[in-house]
Design a protein around this motif. Sequence first.
Motif, PDB file in Angstrom:
ATOM      1  N   TYR A   1       5.521  -7.385 -12.322  1.00 38.33           N
ATOM      2  CA  TYR A   1       4.942  -8.182 -11.173  1.00 38.33           C
ATOM      3  C   TYR A   1       3.532  -8.906 -11.366  1.00 38.33           C
ATOM      4  O   TYR A   1       3.052  -9.526 -10.688  1.00 38.33           O
ATOM      5  N   ASP A   2       3.093  -8.477 -12.464  1.00 38.32           N
ATOM      6  CA  ASP A   2       1.654  -8.765 -12.885  1.00 38.32           C
ATOM      7  C   ASP A   2       0.614  -8.503 -11.693  1.00 38.32           C
ATOM      8  O   ASP A   2      -0.249  -9.395 -11.396  1.00 38.32           O
ATOM      9  N   LEU A   3       0.781  -7.258 -11.023  1.00 38.69           N
ATOM     10  CA  LEU A   3       0.081  -6.832 -10.157  1.00 38.69           C
ATOM     11  C   LEU A   3      -0.996  -5.772 -10.527  1.00 38.69           C
ATOM     12  O   LEU A   3      -0.271  -4.753 -11.428  1.00 38.69           O
ATOM     13  N   SER A   4      -2.159  -5.622 -10.267  1.00 36.29           N
ATOM     14  CA  SER A   4      -3.134  -4.627 -10.400  1.00 36.29           C
ATOM     15  C   SER A   4      -2.859  -3.487  -9.279  1.00 36.29           C
ATOM     16  O   SER A   4      -2.600  -3.831  -7.965  1.00 36.29           O
ATOM     17  N   VAL A   5      -3.400  -2.444  -9.727  1.00 31.73           N
ATOM     18  CA  VAL A   5      -3.180  -1.272  -8.808  1.00 31.73           C
ATOM     19  C   VAL A   5      -4.590  -0.636  -8.646  1.00 31.73           C
ATOM     20  O   VAL A   5      -5.429  -0.509  -9.411  1.00 31.73           O
ATOM     21  N   GLN A   6      -5.209  -0.742  -7.299  1.00 30.21           N
ATOM     22  CA  GLN A   6      -6.438  -0.387  -6.799  1.00 30.21           C
ATOM     23  C   GLN A   6      -6.399   0.854  -6.168  1.00 30.21           C
ATOM     24  O   GLN A   6      -5.640   1.002  -5.276  1.00 30.21           O
ATOM     25  N   VAL A   7      -6.988   1.909  -6.553  1.00 29.20           N
ATOM     26  CA  VAL A   7      -7.122   3.250  -5.979  1.00 29.20           C
ATOM     27  C   VAL A   7      -8.143   3.227  -4.655  1.00 29.20           C
ATOM     28  O   VAL A   7      -9.370   3.056  -5.179  1.00 29.20           O
TER      29      VAL A   7
ATOM     30  N   MET B   1       0.773  -1.075  -0.060  1.00 28.54           N
ATOM     31  CA  MET B   1      -0.032  -0.047  -0.033  1.00 28.54           C
ATOM     32  C   MET B   1       0.942   1.225  -0.066  1.00 28.54           C
ATOM     33  O   MET B   1       1.835   1.348   0.699  1.00 28.54           O
ATOM     34  N   THR B   2       0.657   2.151  -0.856  1.00 25.97           N
ATOM     35  CA  THR B   2       1.328   3.358  -0.896  1.00 25.97           C
ATOM     36  C   THR B   2       0.629   4.350  -1.712  1.00 25.97           C
ATOM     37  O   THR B   2      -0.381   4.220  -2.287  1.00 25.97           O
ATOM     38  N   GLY B   3       0.689   5.872  -1.313  1.00 27.60           N
ATOM     39  CA  GLY B   3      -0.081   6.642  -1.748  1.00 27.60           C
ATOM     40  C   GLY B   3       0.257   7.256  -3.159  1.00 27.60           C
ATOM     41  O   GLY B   3      -0.575   8.021  -3.901  1.00 27.60           O
ATOM     42  N   THR B   4       1.257   6.657  -3.737  1.00 30.43           N
ATOM     43  CA  THR B   4       1.832   7.017  -5.064  1.00 30.43           C
ATOM     44  C   THR B   4       1.955   5.917  -5.998  1.00 30.43           C
ATOM     45  O   THR B   4       2.747   6.080  -7.026  1.00 30.43           O
ATOM     46  N   ALA B   5       1.305   4.805  -5.932  1.00 29.51           N
ATOM     47  CA  ALA B   5       1.500   3.710  -6.742  1.00 29.51           C
ATOM     48  C   ALA B   5       0.795   3.619  -8.203  1.00 29.51           C
ATOM     49  O   ALA B   5       1.078   3.245  -9.106  1.00 29.51           O
ATOM     50  N   GLU B   6      -0.358   4.703  -8.127  1.00 25.64           N
ATOM     51  CA  GLU B   6      -1.045   4.990  -9.408  1.00 25.64           C
ATOM     52  C   GLU B   6      -0.062   5.354 -10.745  1.00 25.64           C
ATOM     53  O   GLU B   6      -0.454   5.026 -11.810  1.00 25.64           O
ATOM     54  N   THR B   7       0.697   6.307 -10.396  1.00 22.58           N
ATOM     55  CA  THR B   7       1.753   6.635 -11.420  1.00 22.58           C
ATOM     56  C   THR B   7       2.497   5.649 -12.112  1.00 22.58           C
ATOM     57  O   THR B   7       3.003   5.739 -13.147  1.00 22.58           O
ATOM     58  N   GLU B   8       2.745   4.530 -11.332  1.00 28.70           N
ATOM     59  CA  GLU B   8       3.623   3.420 -11.719  1.00 28.70           C
ATOM     60  C   GLU B   8       2.789   2.337 -11.837  1.00 28.70           C
ATOM     61  O   GLU B   8       3.183   1.026 -12.091  1.00 28.70           O
ATOM     62  N   GLU B   9       1.509   2.328 -12.151  1.00 25.31           N
ATOM     63  CA  GLU B   9       0.672   1.291 -12.598  1.00 25.31           C
ATOM     64  C   GLU B   9       0.890   0.193 -13.790  1.00 25.31           C
ATOM     65  O   GLU B   9       1.244  -1.106 -13.520  1.00 25.31           O
ATOM     66  N   GLY B  10       1.427   1.069 -14.807  1.00 30.05           N
ATOM     67  CA  GLY B  10       2.120   0.011 -15.887  1.00 30.05           C
ATOM     68  C   GLY B  10       3.298  -0.736 -15.564  1.00 30.05           C
ATOM     69  O   GLY B  10       3.174  -1.975 -15.984  1.00 30.05           O
ATOM     70  N   GLU B  11       4.234  -0.249 -14.742  1.00 27.65           N
ATOM     71  CA  GLU B  11       5.431  -1.282 -14.240  1.00 27.65           C
ATOM     72  C   GLU B  11       4.822  -2.149 -13.318  1.00 27.65           C
ATOM     73  O   GLU B  11       5.552  -3.318 -13.734  1.00 27.65           O
ATOM     74  N   PHE B  12       3.991  -2.129 -12.555  1.00 26.63           N
ATOM     75  CA  PHE B  12       3.477  -3.116 -11.590  1.00 26.63           C
ATOM     76  C   PHE B  12       2.795  -4.200 -12.393  1.00 26.63           C
ATOM     77  O   PHE B  12       3.030  -5.337 -12.156  1.00 26.63           O
ATOM     78  N   GLY B  13       2.091  -3.721 -13.390  1.00 26.32           N
ATOM     79  CA  GLY B  13       1.501  -4.813 -14.181  1.00 26.32           C
ATOM     80  C   GLY B  13       2.295  -5.566 -15.010  1.00 26.32           C
ATOM     81  O   GLY B  13       2.435  -6.881 -15.226  1.00 26.32           O
ATOM     82  N   GLN B  14       3.216  -4.926 -15.644  1.00 25.76           N
ATOM     83  CA  GLN B  14       4.286  -5.741 -16.752  1.00 25.76           C
ATOM     84  C   GLN B  14       5.304  -6.506 -15.876  1.00 25.76           C
ATOM     85  O   GLN B  14       5.748  -7.458 -16.235  1.00 25.76           O
TER      86      GLN B  14
END
Length: 789
Positions: free
Chosen positions: A262-268, A247-260
């Motif tokens: 780690y295969d992780l989705s980002v939920q706001v 959980m972090t307050g700034t994950a939204e800007t790195e959503e693409g990298e998390f997906g590519q």
Amino acid sequence: HSTHMFDKLKSPVELLVRKQAKLINGFLDEAEKFLAEPDTRYEGIVRIVQVSRGAPKHRRLLRLFEDPALKTEMQRVEGELSRDKMLPTLDEEMLYAMDERGHSVSLMEKGRDVLSPEERSLLILPDLSEQIAAVDKDETLNNSDKAERKNKLHLDYAKTSERIHNVHALLKAYALFEKNVDYVVQDGKVMIVDGFTGRLMPGRRWSDGLHQAVEAKEGVTIERETQTLATITLQNYFRMYKKLSGMTGTAETEEGEFGQIYDLSVQVMPTNEPIRRVDYDDRIYKTRREKLAAVIDEIVRLQARKQPILVGTVTVEVSEIISRLLKTKRIPHNVLNAKHHQREAEIIRQAGAPGAVTIATNMAGRGTDIKLGPGVLKCDRCCLKCVDKNCADCENDHDMTAECLADIPCGLRIIGTERHESRRIDRQLRGRSGRQGDPGGSEFFISLEDDLMRLFAPERISKVMTTLGVPEGEVIQHPMVTRAIERAQVRVEGHNFDIRKHLLEYDDVMNQQREVIYAQRLNILEGGDLKEEIGEVFEDIVSRMLDKRIDTGDIQEKWDLAGLRDDLLRIFMVDVNFSDVDVTGLTHDGLTENLNRATRMAYERREEQLGSDVMRRLERLVFLQILDRGWRDHLYELDRLREGIGLRAYGQREPLVEYKREAFDLFMSMVETIQEESVQLLFRAQIQAPPEPVERVRVEKASHADAQNAVHNGARTSMSATPVPPFGAPAAQPAGSGLTPAVSGRKKAADGSGGPQKLPVHVESKIGRNSPCPCGSWKKYKKCCGRND
């Protein structure tokens, strides 16, 4: 030991940097003359392009770039020169050229003349293969002379390579690394400053000699070069876990990298309380000087209203500049950066007090909750807009309107002095204000001379300022400009992500090797039985010997039996005198079977000599030591391979494919070396028992030095190559000298009595109660033999 030449090369490189600065000033003089005449304007623009490649942060160049039209024209001409492949020609007129985006420096021919005017070959790598071929063709040299000549060529090549590498490292230290920006000097040491957190990183050092170069530049002690013992990327480290979340307050800007990656989705997730912070549009100025003046004026205005202010800076240098400017205004403030971090908790505790001014690098932008002091919060309910019509406690007795926002909101005010290349860092800084529904505000002050704007911002921002005819000191503040800056940040983030992704692709190659080595190492550490594996190692070594010495076509006339005998002696200490053995009719497979049987018999005899328990311990100790050393050397080789693999692209080869192929070859070579060295040590390690425990003797007066020498006059383990017994005979243990692993064992005392030996004690002077006990226990005398005194 370290073989660097930074202390010797520092003065020539400093001279080179000074001459480059003088040369750049001459180019700028020519550029200004050419720009003044319409007929020679193009030549002036070319000179500007040249200066931007030799000194991109030169003050006169940045002043010229205050004219957005000139900067736009320069970028157009640079594109044309790049397309026509003329940029290398411009670089050759300078001593060195730098690529600020790629963070690299290239030494030119003129630079080599300055560094080594008498002997330019000292900075040019020779063609080693051509030189070795010339030695082989020289019929006047015998084999011994040829080997000596080749060895000298290799040493000269290594020395020249080290010298060139040191020069490039020093150039990078002088041209690309700034004090109080990339590093600080404290207590005679160079400390790296984390560009994202703003904190010091003690114990961390730049690799590849760069840290030593910076130490030489700053005149501090040049410490020895560090070697990597283990390495892994963060991506592969995190992927070792079965489950990932966070959980972090700034994950939204790195959503693409998390997906590519780690295969992780980002939920706001929605905030606990409605956000009442006002995020103003960025203020854009032409020059850095105008921007800093506007920042100081804004601080003075807000401080007069008793509003707490947090001024965020990207570097230590900027934080100290703003501190000096505030001192001239007599405004009390606190500075929090990598140099002044001892009072961090106290500074943060006071940062929310009325009228408090805090200047901080990114240290105050991560995980910091600044509590608002009494009187800062003007109203609990309305700030950005009214929630209801009952605003009795609000100083404004009407609904909040746009014109009221000039003096609203209250709460903590964030002033950013520069946009970071990552949007996450800017969001973290904004997030210090307006927490848990508190009011607050944030605003960024930007100039066209900032690194982000200079390197990555779109040209249309400069065009807007030119079109509007903005005079000096005026500001542009518009949502369109703010969005354009954020798009520039997105470009930088994409560029950095490509770098991390590229690094991960290379680390995936090493990761497969890492898993193999670490699995073997873990098996050794957990006390696994290696006897079966060692049998397979013996077979692998014998197979490689036969492939090297024996023709697989079973043509015995081509068999190198003398070389095979030497290999068996060197590794297994097994002597096979093939002249006394009938090999007629013996096939390759038959020879393989006989040699495997002979090596197993030699190992069984070795185990009978030492005992099974000691042999198992020796196996683990030897393989662990050789494995660790081989892996360290392999990491060093991979680093060297990684440095130059990108040049394969010039030969129309894919660098990643080439890296995979050569890294695999290096890994297989490492495995073979580990196997052979481990087997050699297993057969040669001489096991010597530790001395029997010394009988405790009460000592009243003794010479500490003599007693200690007597205690430590024990046996040492050793390893040497000794005459090897004939094939099939037991191997005698060597009695040479050297270093081998020490393996515990027991044997009777050598005095024939079978009991413990007593040591001579010389009575000279009384032993101090806090002195080391002379019995050799390494305890204080009063806690050992002197307890009863």
